[in-house]
Design an enzyme around this catalytic site. Structure first.
Site, mmCIF file in Angstrom:
data_model
loop_
_atom_site.group_PDB
_atom_site.id
_atom_site.type_symbol
_atom_site.label_atom_id
_atom_site.label_comp_id
_atom_site.label_asym_id
_atom_site.label_seq_id
_atom_site.Cartn_x
_atom_site.Cartn_y
_atom_site.Cartn_z
ATOM 1 N N GLY A 32 -10.377 -4.775 2.816
ATOM 2 C CA GLY A 32 -10.806 -3.861 1.753
ATOM 3 C C GLY A 32 -11.098 -4.559 0.438
ATOM 4 N N VAL A 33 -10.701 -3.879 -0.638
ATOM 5 C CA VAL A 33 -11.011 -4.449 -1.970
ATOM 6 C C VAL A 33 -10.192 -5.723 -2.209
ATOM 7 C CG1 VAL A 33 -9.303 -3.073 -3.265
ATOM 8 C CG2 VAL A 33 -11.410 -3.818 -4.389
ATOM 9 N N ASP A 34 -9.015 -5.796 -1.622
ATOM 10 C CA ASP A 34 -8.158 -6.998 -1.726
ATOM 11 C C ASP A 34 -8.911 -8.199 -1.153
ATOM 12 O OD1 ASP A 34 -4.738 -7.676 -0.512
ATOM 13 O OD2 ASP A 34 -5.927 -8.582 -2.106
ATOM 14 N N SER A 117 -5.077 2.921 -2.712
ATOM 15 C CA SER A 117 -4.408 3.584 -1.574
ATOM 16 C C SER A 117 -5.296 4.509 -0.750
ATOM 17 C CB SER A 117 -3.173 4.396 -2.038
ATOM 18 O OG SER A 117 -2.080 3.542 -2.278
ATOM 19 N N GLY A 119 -7.984 3.795 1.019
ATOM 20 C CA GLY A 119 -8.660 3.176 2.167
ATOM 21 C C GLY A 119 -7.668 3.019 3.307
ATOM 22 N N VAL A 120 -7.291 1.799 3.575
ATOM 23 C CA VAL A 120 -6.341 1.488 4.671
ATOM 24 C C VAL A 120 -5.055 2.312 4.549
ATOM 25 C CG1 VAL A 120 -4.821 -0.366 5.535
ATOM 26 C CG2 VAL A 120 -7.211 -0.840 5.034
#
Ligand code: APR
Length: 172
Positions: A32-34, A117, A119-120
């Site tokens: 994701g964004v991470d 929070s 997304g995944v």
């Protein structure tokens, strides 16, 4: 006065003082964004995160942005959605509040948040947007001169629609 603005874009492209990363508690990257932030920042971000020794859900820690256009990256693990009866709302609000506290300490005047929070971690997006927006408005109301602009950065059109409604003609 602080402007609250909804954007639909890739958060790694933003030249702001600080972007917030929807991290996990290890702070060692992920999807994701991470994943996007770590890919764009380069390996030195991972090294800097390793030195932080993890981060509890709702807490926040800060590193430089390295190869990103942003000066700082604030890493905050959001809550995993477990039905809403495990303190998720309070923990999500804390992600925004603690991130803004760190940004203010560093003198950041422009801050960009992803939809933490949602997304995944499965947090219902409409509820997350309400909680996020309320937490940011509360902090900015208490510190009216801390920031110039706070961006709610949406990757998905449905999030952008939600935040457009919340931010319409609202500066605080
Ligand atoms: N820019 C902006 N927003 C993005 C980007 C991007 N480049 N990539 C993804 N997003 C959005 C997603 O569309 C979602 O709306 O970020 C929001 C958060 O989704 P996730 O990144 O899945 O984060 P989260 O739900 O908080 O889950 C965190 O996922 O990536 C792992 O290591 C991370 O374990 C942690 C978990």
């Amino acid at each position: 006065m602080t402007k609250l603005i909804a954007l639909q874009t890739d958060i790694t492209s933003l030249k702001v003082d600080a972007i917030v990363n929807a991290a996990n508690r290890t702070l060692l990257g992920g999807g994701g964004v991470d994943g996007a932030i770590h890919r764009a920042a380069g390996l030195r971000l991972l090294e800097a995160c390793r030195a932080l020794g993890g981060c509890e859900t709702g807490e926040a820690k800060i590193t430089p942005g390295f190869h990103l256009p942003t000066k700082w990256v604030i890493h905050t693990p959001g809550p995993v959605w477990r039905g809403g009866t495990h303190g998720e709302e309070k923990l999500l609000a804390a992600c925004y509040t603690n991130s803004l506290k760190l940004a203010r300490e560093k003198g950041a005047k422009t801050v960009a948040f992803p939809c933490i929070s949602t997304g995944v971690y499965g947090y219902p997006r409409a509820q997350a947007a309400q909680t996020a927006f309320a937490a940011v408005r509360h902090f900015v109301g208490a510190h009216p001169n801390a920031f110039d602009i706070i961006y709610f950065v949406c990757f998905l059109p449905e999030d952008f629609t939600l935040y457009q409604k919340l931010t319409e003609d609202k500066t605080c």
